[in-house]
Design an enzyme around this catalytic site. Sequence first.
Site, PDB file in Angstrom:
ATOM      1  N   ASP A  28       0.865  -1.170   0.000  1.00  0.00           N
ATOM      2  CA  ASP A  28       0.000   0.000   0.000  1.00  0.00           C
ATOM      3  C   ASP A  28       0.913   1.235   0.000  1.00  0.00           C
ATOM      4  OD1 ASP A  28      -2.467   1.512   0.404  1.00  0.00           O
ATOM      5  OD2 ASP A  28      -1.782   1.783   2.467  1.00  0.00           O
ATOM      6  N   ALA A  30      -0.106   5.181   1.438  1.00  0.00           N
ATOM      7  CA  ALA A  30      -0.222   6.002   2.651  1.00  0.00           C
ATOM      8  C   ALA A  30      -0.287   5.134   3.896  1.00  0.00           C
ATOM      9  CB  ALA A  30      -1.460   6.895   2.575  1.00  0.00           C
ATOM     10  N   ALA A  61     -13.607   9.425   9.944  1.00  0.00           N
ATOM     11  CA  ALA A  61     -12.968   9.478   8.628  1.00  0.00           C
ATOM     12  C   ALA A  61     -12.029   8.303   8.419  1.00  0.00           C
ATOM     13  CB  ALA A  61     -12.213  10.793   8.461  1.00  0.00           C
ATOM     14  N   MET A  65     -10.950   3.365   5.892  1.00  0.00           N
ATOM     15  CA  MET A  65      -9.701   3.547   5.161  1.00  0.00           C
ATOM     16  C   MET A  65      -9.228   2.247   4.539  1.00  0.00           C
ATOM     17  SD  MET A  65      -7.951   6.265   4.505  1.00  0.00           S
ATOM     18  CE  MET A  65      -8.172   7.383   5.895  1.00  0.00           C
ATOM     19  N   ASP A 203      -1.642  -1.272   5.910  1.00  0.00           N
ATOM     20  CA  ASP A 203      -1.967  -0.809   7.264  1.00  0.00           C
ATOM     21  C   ASP A 203      -3.461  -0.787   7.540  1.00  0.00           C
ATOM     22  OD1 ASP A 203      -2.658   2.590   7.062  1.00  0.00           O
ATOM     23  OD2 ASP A 203      -1.856   1.521   5.341  1.00  0.00           O
TER      24      ASP A 203
END
Length: 288
Positions: A28, A30, A61, A65, A203
Site C-alpha cells: 500500500d 499512505a 474518517a 480507510m 496498514d
Amino acid sequence: MNAITAAEIQTLDTQAVDLSPLQAVIFDWAGTLVDFGSLAPTQIFVEAFSTFGITITLTQARGPMGLSKWDHIHQLLQDPSIAAQWSSKFGRNPSNADVDDIYARFMPMQIAKVGEFSAPIDGAVQVLQWLRANGLKVGSCSGYPREVLNQLLPQAAKAGICADHVVAGDELSSGGRPGPYMALANVLALGISNVRACVKVDDTVPGIEEGLNAGMWTVGLSLSGNEVGYSAEEYSKAPTAEINARVAVAEAKLQKSGAHYVVRSIADLPTVLADICERMRRGEAPAG
C-alpha cells in the site's frame, strides 16, 4: 519479533539472504510506504464533508480507510450519525449522487494536498533497496485515484520510494478492496508465476483482506498506519503507555482481519520475510 532499525537495514544488502521462495512484495502507499499515520486522506475527508455543512470526526474518517475513495465516502454516509446530519440538512437520505458530489469536492482538495504527505516512513527506502538487491519485485496499489497518485508518485520518487508497478483505486472495472483485483493486477504486470510467492503489506483491514483474497501472505502494519493514526510529531511526544495501548488495539484489529503477521512498520519487514521463506521451504502456503 524485534524491529530492525534503519541503520541495520542499510547493511542487509551485504549479507547472504535467501529470499528465493518469494517473488514479489506488494505495498500500500499512505501509512505503509509514505505518510506516517496516513494523514493525507483522513484530514481531507473531514474538510470535504465540512463544505457541505456536515461534521465528521477524524476517527469516523479513518473507519473505512483502505477502500477506494468513492467507496470510502459512500461508507461514511452509511454511518447513522453522519446520515442523520445529512437528512436534517437536506431533508432526505444521502444517495449515490451525493457521494458523487462529495467525491467531486474531495478530489481537487486531495490532489492539492497529497504532495505534502509524501515523506517516506522510516526504513522504507532501505527496505525497498534491500528487496531489489535480493531479487524481489516491488508492486503497489492504493485506494487513491490515479489523479492523486500522479501528484504523489513523483514526490515519493524524489525521496527514494518507487515501485515497479502501481495500481490506482479507480483503474479497475472489477472494483477495489477488499477484492483481490489490484493485487492480482500487480501479479500480471510483474510476471509473477505464483500468487503464493507474493506478500501483501498494508496498514488497513481492507488491504489485508485484499491480499488474503488474492491468495497471498499478508503483513499488517500497526504503528505507522491508519489504525494508530499518529502524526510523526504526535508520536514523538506521546507517552510510551499511550503508544503501546493504541498499537495493541491496532494489532488486534489487523490480526482479527486474518493477517499472517502484524508488526509496527515497514522497518520490521525483513525479519518477517525471512520467516515466511522458512515456512515456504517447509511446504507451508498462505491459505494454510
